[in-house]
Scaffold this motif. Structure first.
Motif, short mmCIF file in Angstrom:
data_model
loop_
_atom_site.label_atom_id
_atom_site.label_comp_id
_atom_site.label_asym_id
_atom_site.label_seq_id
_atom_site.Cartn_x
_atom_site.Cartn_y
_atom_site.Cartn_z
N LEU A 1 3.90 -0.73 3.65
CA LEU A 1 2.38 -0.78 3.68
C LEU A 1 1.85 -1.68 4.74
N PRO A 2 1.02 -1.60 5.33
CA PRO A 2 0.38 -2.21 6.33
C PRO A 2 -0.39 -3.37 5.48
N ASP A 3 -0.53 -4.69 5.74
CA ASP A 3 -1.29 -5.48 4.81
C ASP A 3 -2.81 -5.08 4.86
N HIS A 4 -3.28 -4.77 5.88
CA HIS A 4 -4.77 -4.34 5.66
C HIS A 4 -5.05 -3.51 4.64
N LEU A 5 -4.23 -2.22 4.45
CA LEU A 5 -4.29 -1.45 3.21
C LEU A 5 -4.54 -2.27 2.02
N VAL A 6 -3.69 -2.84 1.79
CA VAL A 6 -3.63 -3.85 0.31
C VAL A 6 -4.85 -4.56 0.32
N GLN A 7 -5.27 -5.34 1.46
CA GLN A 7 -6.27 -6.09 1.71
C GLN A 7 -7.63 -5.42 1.39
N LEU A 8 -7.54 -4.27 1.75
CA LEU A 8 -8.83 -3.53 1.60
C LEU A 8 -8.95 -2.99 0.04
N GLN A 9 -8.01 -2.68 -0.44
CA GLN A 9 -7.84 -2.42 -2.04
C GLN A 9 -8.24 -3.49 -2.85
N ARG A 10 -7.64 -4.85 -2.59
CA ARG A 10 -8.10 -6.09 -3.15
C ARG A 10 -9.68 -6.32 -2.91
N GLU A 11 -10.15 -6.07 -1.95
CA GLU A 11 -11.52 -6.18 -1.73
C GLU A 11 -12.17 -5.16 -2.59
N ALA A 12 -11.85 -4.05 -2.65
CA ALA A 12 -12.51 -2.89 -3.46
C ALA A 12 -12.37 -3.38 -5.07
N ASN A 13 -11.23 -3.95 -5.34
CA ASN A 13 -11.07 -4.28 -6.73
C ASN A 13 -12.19 -5.62 -6.83
#
Length: 79
Positions: free
Chosen positions: A5-17
């Motif tokens: 996974l690209p880091d930006h996808l995980v970061q986007l999900q953390r921001e949504a959380n």
């Protein structure tokens, strides 16, 4: 098989959380929940684009992103 996974996808999900957590700690209002809904829409679009780009089933990418975001948000275990 693990998905890279690209880091930006995980970061986007953390921001949504985080946006969800903030939204649900207050009384409901459309204005108060808009940041969460916008963040979720952004995550969904990014996950869909990544799945299409890599030929990976979307639901697999989404689950991997959610799992990675939860794992990175968890406090380190002691012992």
């Amino acid at each position: 098989m693990a998905i890279e996974l690209p880091d930006h996808l995980v970061q986007l999900q953390r921001e949504a959380n985080m946006a969800r957590q903030q939204a649900t700690t207050r009384e409901y209002s459309a204005e108060g929940w808009k940041p969460w809904l916008d963040a979720v829409e952004t995550v969904h679009a990014a996950v869909t684009a990544y799945a299409k780009e890599t030929g990976t089933p979307r639901h697999e990418v989404e689950e991997a992103v959610k799992t990675a975001a939860r794992a990175e948000a968890a406090p380190p275990s002691e012992g």
